[in-house]
Design a protein around this motif. Structure first.
Motif, PDB file in Angstrom:
ATOM      1  N   ARG A 197      65.079  17.794  63.911  1.00  0.00           N
ATOM      2  CA  ARG A 197      66.296  18.624  63.940  1.00  0.00           C
ATOM      3  C   ARG A 197      67.478  17.812  64.473  1.00  0.00           C
ATOM      4  O   ARG A 197      68.604  18.004  64.054  1.00  0.00           O
ATOM      5  CB  ARG A 197      66.087  19.855  64.803  1.00  0.00           C
ATOM      6  N   GLN A 198      67.207  16.901  65.412  1.00  0.00           N
ATOM      7  CA  GLN A 198      68.267  16.080  65.993  1.00  0.00           C
ATOM      8  C   GLN A 198      68.860  15.107  64.978  1.00  0.00           C
ATOM      9  O   GLN A 198      69.988  14.662  65.156  1.00  0.00           O
ATOM     10  CB  GLN A 198      67.741  15.297  67.197  1.00  0.00           C
ATOM     11  N   THR A 223      65.067  17.489  53.035  1.00  0.00           N
ATOM     12  CA  THR A 223      64.133  18.469  53.593  1.00  0.00           C
ATOM     13  C   THR A 223      62.926  17.750  54.181  1.00  0.00           C
ATOM     14  O   THR A 223      62.440  16.777  53.601  1.00  0.00           O
ATOM     15  CB  THR A 223      63.651  19.446  52.498  1.00  0.00           C
ATOM     16  N   ALA A 260      60.733  18.399  67.119  1.00  0.00           N
ATOM     17  CA  ALA A 260      62.140  18.763  67.360  1.00  0.00           C
ATOM     18  C   ALA A 260      63.083  17.598  67.100  1.00  0.00           C
ATOM     19  O   ALA A 260      64.272  17.808  66.818  1.00  0.00           O
ATOM     20  CB  ALA A 260      62.310  19.266  68.792  1.00  0.00           C
ATOM     21  N   GLN A 273      66.885  19.713  56.434  1.00  0.00           N
ATOM     22  CA  GLN A 273      66.442  21.093  56.575  1.00  0.00           C
ATOM     23  C   GLN A 273      64.962  21.000  56.933  1.00  0.00           C
ATOM     24  O   GLN A 273      64.201  20.289  56.275  1.00  0.00           O
ATOM     25  CB  GLN A 273      66.635  21.855  55.275  1.00  0.00           C
ATOM     26  N   ILE A 274      64.530  21.709  57.966  1.00  0.00           N
ATOM     27  CA  ILE A 274      63.161  21.622  58.459  1.00  0.00           C
ATOM     28  C   ILE A 274      62.331  22.793  57.916  1.00  0.00           C
ATOM     29  O   ILE A 274      62.752  23.938  57.983  1.00  0.00           O
ATOM     30  CB  ILE A 274      63.112  21.610  60.003  1.00  0.00           C
ATOM     31  N   SER A 317      60.633  27.078  57.997  1.00  0.00           N
ATOM     32  CA  SER A 317      61.926  27.391  58.614  1.00  0.00           C
ATOM     33  C   SER A 317      61.799  27.876  60.052  1.00  0.00           C
ATOM     34  O   SER A 317      62.734  27.777  60.822  1.00  0.00           O
ATOM     35  CB  SER A 317      62.689  28.393  57.770  1.00  0.00           C
ATOM     36  N   GLY A 331      69.989  15.707  62.121  1.00  0.00           N
ATOM     37  CA  GLY A 331      71.215  16.335  61.637  1.00  0.00           C
ATOM     38  C   GLY A 331      71.385  16.380  60.138  1.00  0.00           C
ATOM     39  O   GLY A 331      72.316  17.018  59.647  1.00  0.00           O
TER      40      GLY A 331
END
Length: 139
Positions: free
Chosen positions: A127-128, A118, A124, A133-134, A137, A130
């Motif tokens: 998120r890449q 997390t 962003a 969990q960001i 939310s 993979g």
């Protein structure tokens, strides 16, 4: 070493938390106030955060955040090892198609090695990766 209970914090989240005029400030402060899990960041992220604050005209906030980082008030600061830096360099070379900074690459390598799942981030690029969990939310 599995640190899945820990949340990794990125530069953009620290910046948003510190700067009231940042577009993500309200989300950052609400999330930070509600979070009960331990936080971890890296010395590279601390460097990037303090530099960003200073170059964006927030020298007082840079000093205050630095004081809080080095006093341990914001969570654990992990100092990258030579092995972490070598792995970050490998990530940097491998993912040349991404616009990841070297600090992003070090965060990618570190979170994988420590088993962190997390991240508190608005970038962003996280998120890449993979594998994270960001938080928040909606970020």
């Amino acid at each position: 070493m599995n640190r899945s209970d820990v949340i990794f914090v990125d530069t953009g989240a620290w910046y948003a938390l510190a700067v009231p005029s940042d577009a993500n400030h309200a989300a950052a402060t609400a999330w930070f106030a509600a979070n009960e899990r331990p936080l971890l960041t890296s010395d590279y992220v601390v460097d990037e955060t303090l530099t960003l604050l200073r170059v964006r005209g927030e020298p007082r906030l840079a000093v205050e955040m630095g004081r809080r980082f080095f006093a341990g008030d914001l969570g654990e600061v992990h100092h990258l090892t030579p092995e972490d830096v070598a792995e970050a360099w490998q990530v940097f070379r491998t993912y040349g198609d991404k616009a990841w900074s070297f600090t992003d690459c070090s965060s990618h390598a570190l979170t994988l090695r420590l088993g962190i799942t997390t991240a508190f981030a608005f970038d962003a690029h996280f998120r890449q990766f993979g594998h994270l969990q960001i938080m928040p939310s909606s970020a």
